[in-house]
Scaffold this motif. Structure first.
Motif, short mmCIF file in Angstrom:
data_model
loop_
_atom_site.label_atom_id
_atom_site.label_comp_id
_atom_site.label_asym_id
_atom_site.label_seq_id
_atom_site.Cartn_x
_atom_site.Cartn_y
_atom_site.Cartn_z
N ALA A 610 54.41 33.55 42.02
CA ALA A 610 53.16 34.29 42.28
C ALA A 610 52.65 35.00 41.04
CB ALA A 610 53.41 35.30 43.41
N SER A 611 53.56 35.36 40.11
CA SER A 611 53.14 36.10 38.92
C SER A 611 52.24 35.28 38.00
CB SER A 611 54.37 36.57 38.14
OG SER A 611 55.15 35.45 37.74
N LYS A 612 52.24 33.96 38.19
CA LYS A 612 51.40 33.12 37.33
C LYS A 612 49.94 33.10 37.78
CE LYS A 612 55.15 29.99 35.97
NZ LYS A 612 55.07 30.26 34.52
N LEU A 613 49.65 33.62 38.98
CA LEU A 613 48.29 33.53 39.54
C LEU A 613 47.57 34.87 39.44
CD1 LEU A 613 48.83 31.38 42.75
CD2 LEU A 613 48.14 30.63 40.48
N THR A 614 46.32 34.80 39.01
CA THR A 614 45.42 35.95 38.99
C THR A 614 44.17 35.58 39.78
OG1 THR A 614 46.20 36.71 36.84
CG2 THR A 614 44.05 37.52 37.58
N PHE A 615 43.83 36.40 40.76
CA PHE A 615 42.63 36.14 41.57
C PHE A 615 41.51 37.06 41.10
CE2 PHE A 615 46.08 34.64 44.24
CZ PHE A 615 45.61 33.38 44.60
N GLU A 616 40.40 36.43 40.74
CA GLU A 616 39.26 37.19 40.20
C GLU A 616 38.23 37.44 41.31
OE1 GLU A 616 37.67 35.13 36.87
OE2 GLU A 616 39.49 35.33 35.65
N ILE A 617 37.89 38.71 41.48
CA ILE A 617 36.86 39.11 42.45
C ILE A 617 35.59 39.40 41.68
CG2 ILE A 617 36.20 40.83 44.16
CD1 ILE A 617 39.18 41.26 44.70
N THR A 618 34.51 38.74 42.07
CA THR A 618 33.25 38.89 41.34
C THR A 618 32.60 40.21 41.68
OG1 THR A 618 32.95 36.51 41.40
CG2 THR A 618 31.02 37.83 40.87
N GLU A 619 32.42 41.05 40.66
CA GLU A 619 31.88 42.39 40.88
C GLU A 619 30.38 42.40 41.15
OE1 GLU A 619 30.31 46.31 39.97
OE2 GLU A 619 30.16 44.69 38.52
N THR A 620 29.69 41.29 40.81
CA THR A 620 28.24 41.22 41.05
C THR A 620 27.91 41.04 42.53
OG1 THR A 620 28.34 38.87 40.50
CG2 THR A 620 27.64 40.38 38.77
N GLU A 621 28.90 40.74 43.37
CA GLU A 621 28.69 40.64 44.80
C GLU A 621 29.16 41.92 45.46
OE1 GLU A 621 30.16 37.24 46.77
OE2 GLU A 621 29.67 35.86 45.17
N ALA A 622 28.37 42.36 46.42
CA ALA A 622 28.78 43.56 47.16
C ALA A 622 29.99 43.25 48.03
CB ALA A 622 27.63 44.05 48.03
N ILE A 623 30.98 44.14 48.01
CA ILE A 623 32.13 44.01 48.89
C ILE A 623 31.72 44.62 50.22
CG2 ILE A 623 34.52 44.70 49.28
CD1 ILE A 623 34.93 44.67 46.28
N VAL A 636 47.94 40.73 48.37
CA VAL A 636 48.15 39.82 47.24
C VAL A 636 49.14 40.43 46.24
CG1 VAL A 636 47.01 38.78 45.26
CG2 VAL A 636 45.96 38.64 47.50
N HIS A 637 49.01 41.71 46.04
CA HIS A 637 49.98 42.39 45.17
C HIS A 637 51.39 42.28 45.75
CE1 HIS A 637 46.85 45.06 42.94
NE2 HIS A 637 47.18 43.99 42.22
N ALA A 638 51.49 42.38 47.06
CA ALA A 638 52.81 42.28 47.69
C ALA A 638 53.42 40.90 47.48
CB ALA A 638 52.68 42.59 49.19
N LEU A 639 52.58 39.88 47.35
CA LEU A 639 53.07 38.54 47.07
C LEU A 639 53.54 38.40 45.62
CD1 LEU A 639 50.33 36.42 48.90
CD2 LEU A 639 52.67 36.87 49.68
N GLY A 640 53.03 39.27 44.74
CA GLY A 640 53.37 39.18 43.33
C GLY A 640 52.24 38.68 42.46
N CYS A 641 51.06 38.42 43.04
CA CYS A 641 49.90 37.94 42.26
C CYS A 641 49.18 39.14 41.65
CB CYS A 641 48.96 37.16 43.16
SG CYS A 641 49.70 35.74 43.98
N ARG A 642 48.31 38.82 40.71
CA ARG A 642 47.50 39.84 40.06
C ARG A 642 46.05 39.69 40.54
NH1 ARG A 642 49.68 41.98 35.40
NH2 ARG A 642 47.66 42.08 34.35
N VAL A 643 45.28 40.78 40.38
CA VAL A 643 43.88 40.78 40.82
C VAL A 643 43.02 41.31 39.68
CG1 VAL A 643 42.21 41.59 42.53
CG2 VAL A 643 44.58 41.17 43.21
N ALA A 644 41.96 40.59 39.36
CA ALA A 644 41.04 40.98 38.29
C ALA A 644 39.65 41.22 38.86
CB ALA A 644 40.98 39.90 37.22
N LEU A 645 38.91 42.15 38.25
CA LEU A 645 37.52 42.41 38.61
C LEU A 645 36.63 41.69 37.61
CD1 LEU A 645 35.47 43.86 40.40
CD2 LEU A 645 35.66 45.84 38.89
N ASP A 646 35.91 40.66 38.09
CA ASP A 646 35.12 39.80 37.21
C ASP A 646 33.72 40.38 37.00
OD1 ASP A 646 34.50 37.67 35.64
OD2 ASP A 646 34.44 36.19 37.25
#
Length: 744
Positions: A610-623, A636-646
């Motif tokens: 899981a540490s090899k994966l980074t999921f990018e969330i697009t900041e130009t879209e409203a959450i 996702v953090h609990a799985l071991g992945c990383r999260v980026a703000l795009d």
């Protein structure tokens, strides 16, 4: 009360022509009825006075009796030389019977003021029971008593026989004449117009020719002594009347039935058309029963036909009317736009599409009844909208439209702004104290498009744009271009849907290079491409809008996740040499509560660290759901992945998102990178972002890095990674590993 005051109170309230018409009709028809009887018989076969009395009091109230009663007394005593007692009792009986019948009818459900009823007498229980049975029963009772006690010859007959004969005559007169006189006195213009319109129709003209032909042949054959066929043509009047009843309007039928009754009585009395001879009162009463049967049958057919037309009209209205609000529905709106373009294609018209943004939330909070209340209030606001000839429609739940015909843009802007203010108010009836969120899209209806549906579609897209950009109103200047773009999106949607289902998408990758620390493996961002019908490669900008517009982004994101992991797992060396694989997620996917479970399943299936994966969330879209986004990031953090703000820095929340969500890295939008070497402001912004990121222990990635010199400058500002054409162009993901030796 003197005579002048009586005249002022009763006579002067009605037009003079009505008084003259009543007087002439009463005296004239009563005199003419004496021709329709046998020699030596003291009564008329057809007695119009009873029908005139009832029709007049229903149409005009009790006032006509001040004229009708003296007219009948004058006719009976002066013209017919009847005893005064008989004349007065006959007129009084007609007046009393009509008053009682009127009282019963007006107290009933189908009264004069009843909605949707042409005449209270076209509700047949009123005509047959209250009019012909009760009213005529009372009038004949009083008239027969007057006859019994004022005419010596009446002693030869039983009083009940006299009453029953009177009852039959007056009841038949009510059935034949009351509906006609009600119409002629209550709605004279409508009556004559209906008759003119009916007799201008081709089927009615054919009917008239057939009637004249049947009468002529019956008379000729009867005169020639052919008793076999002459009655056939005479009796053909019965089905012909029923045919007329099925085709004509009620006023026309009411005028025709007495004429046919008179014709049949004349044929019977004078033995025309080969009909059997009428020799006594019993034979005459038999003929009257036949006439009554003819009239009742025609009126029943007309009544059934009228109810059928009402039902069909109701179905037609329902086809073009919204069942809940009574406004036009989508079909009704399409029809109005179509007629508008056909009659005034070159005029200025505008269509406003109104979307209640929070309709689903309202349903969840207030249940269905609350949502219906909100829509009812909006409907009332729209109905009070004061614009001439505006067409208001409810298209679906929380979706309305207003067509503004013959309006300049300035007038349309004023009207739409008023609409927006009206509809945004809180709905106290539903317990809502906050303003409603309304988005409105407006398009000109200018003849550029081929169908009304296209105009509604363009206005709906404009409303959606207003919603996405937090605007109250979005105006379309060129509906043809918007429709063309929408058609293109539809085409791309079909291609993308098939490509997802058939695994025909292609994975690309773009290298990400570390600027400040030694690299431990290959880093890249996964991209996706699609081919069109000709096999040409399409960039994301050419098909992503269709995926976003038609809800395919969650399916597309899952396809990329699955095939990316499958690609890495297919080669152990490839997997081992990857230190970072970045995958974009759309805002729609963040609202998917099962996405984190799906990622866990794919990681487990392909055995990907899981540490090899980074999921990018697009900041130009409203959450849209803060709670759901927070849960996803934690899972996702609990799985071991990383999260980026795009796309950081140009979106809807920027630094607020950094405080609200636990990201691992941020990707600085290329708008601050392209001109950084020549723009001190951009450099300062990037420097500030890096300082904030360092304070929050976040990694930074710069996008759109076009050359090595810019990489060095970014490294000096504190940027951790660089991505762009200066680092590596997007290429098929397999080529990245086959040929992608990174240059220093």
């Amino acid at each position: 009360m003197n005579a002048a005051s009586i005249f002022q109170r009763h006579f002067a309230r009605l037009p003079v022509w009505q008084w003259l018409f009543l007087a002439v009709a009463t005296l004239g028809l009563s005199a003419a009825s004496r021709w329709l009887t046998l020699p030596g018989v003291a009564f008329s076969a057809l007695w119009p006075a009873s029908g005139i009395f009832l029709g007049a009091v229903l149409a005009l109230g009790n006032r006509p009796l001040w004229l009708l009663v003296p007219c009948m007394v004058f006719w009976s005593s002066m013209l017919m030389n009847e005893p005064w007692a008989m004349a007065v009792s006959g007129a009084a009986g007609l007046a009393c019977g009509s008053l009682v019948a009127r009282l019963l009818i007006e107290r009933g459900k189908h009264s004069i003021s009843a909605r949707g009823t042409l005449s209270p007498l076209h509700y047949l229980p009123n005509l047959y029971f209250k009019g012909a049975f009760v009213g005529s029963g009372i009038s004949s009772l009083i008239g027969s008593l007057g006859y019994r006690f004022s005419v010596p010859a009446a002693a030869e007959f039983a009083w009940q026989d006299i009453w029953l004969v009177y009852w039959l005559l007056e009841g038949l007169g009510v059935i034949l004449f009351a509906p006609l006189f009600f119409f002629m006195l209550r709605r004279p213009s409508f009556t004559w117009q209906s008759i003119r319109v009916d007799f201008a129709k081709k089927p009615i003209l054919i009917w008239a020719v057939m009637v004249l032909l049947a009468i002529t042949l019956s008379v000729i054959l009867g005169q020639l002594g052919d008793d076999r066929y002459a009655p056939i043509f005479a009796l053909a009047l019965f089905p012909l009347v029923c045919w007329f009843a099925a085709e004509a309007s009620p006023p026309s039928l009411d005028s025709i039935i007495p004429i046919f009754a008179a014709i049949f009585v004349v044929f019977s009395i004078y033995q025309w058309g080969g009909l059997p001879a009428v020799e006594d009162i019993t034979g005459l009463l038999r003929v009257l029963l036949q006439v009554g049967f003819l009239a009742v049958m025609a009126q029943l057919v007309a009544n059934i036909n009228h109810q059928r037309h009402l039902l069909l009209d109701r179905f037609r209205r329902q086809a073009y009317q919204d069942y809940r609000t009574g406004l036009a529905n989508d079909r009704g709106l399409y029809q109005e736009i179509k007629e508008l373009l056909e009659t005034n294609r070159n005029g200025q018209h505008y269509l406003a599409y109104i979307s209640l943004i929070d309709i689903q939330i309202i349903k969840e909070l207030l249940a269905l009844d609350g949502a219906i209340t909100v829509e009812s209030v909006l409907t009332q606001q729209l109905q009070q909208f004061a614009v001439d000839h505006a067409v208001i429609a409810r298209l679906s739940e929380g979706r309305f439209a207003v067509l503004l015909p013959n309006s300049t843009k300035t007038q349309a802007e004023i009207a739409v702004n008023e609409l927006q203010q009206r509809l945004s108010r809180p709905v106290d009836e539903a317990g809502m104290r906050s303003n409603l969120r309304i988005s409105i899209g407006v398009t000109p209806v200018n003849g550029q498009l081929y169908s009304p549906q296209q105009y509604v579609s363009v206005a709906a897209q404009a409303a959606n744009i207003a919603k996405q950009h937090s605007l109250n109103v979005y105006w379309v200047d060129n509906p043809k271009q918007v429709a063309a773009d929408h058609y293109s999106k539809l085409n791309r949607f079909g291609l993308l849907k098939d490509a997802i289902e058939n695994d025909e998408l292609e994975l690309f990758a773009q290298e990400i290079r570390a600027l400040r620390e030694p690299e431990e493996g290959r880093a890249f961002e996964v991209l996706v491409r699609m081919r069109d019908e000709q096999g040409e490669l399409l960039s994301p900008a050419q098909f992503m809008p269709a995926a976003e517009a038609f809800g395919l982004m969650p399916a597309l994101d899952r396809w990329v996740i699955h095939h990316t992991m499958a690609f890495l797992a297919a080669d152990s060396a490839r997997l081992e040499g990857t230190c970072k694989c970045a995958i974009n997620l759309s805002g729609a996917s963040l609202s998917d509560p099962d996405l984190a479970n799906y990622i866990a399943q794919q990681l487990n299936y392909f055995q990907i660290p899981a540490s090899k994966l980074t999921f990018e969330i697009t900041e130009t879209e409203a959450i849209t759901s803060t709670q759901q986004a927070t849960k996803f990031i934690l899972d996702v953090h609990a799985l071991g992945c990383r999260v980026a703000l795009d796309d950081f820095g140009t979106g809807l929340a920027s630094f607020e998102y950094l405080r609200q969500f636990h990201f691992d890295e941020i990707k600085i939008d290329g708008v601050f990178i392209r001109e950084l070497a020549n723009n001190d402001v951009d450099e300062s912004i990037v420097n500030a972002i890096c300082k904030v990121a360092a304070a929050m222990q976040l990694k930074t990635v710069a996008e759109f890095v076009e050359n090595v010199e810019l990489s060095d400058r970014l490294a000096n500002l504190g940027v951790d990674y660089a991505q762009g054409y200066g680092i590596g162009k997007p290429q098929p993901i397999g080529d990245l590993f086959t040929h992608g030796k990174r240059s220093s």
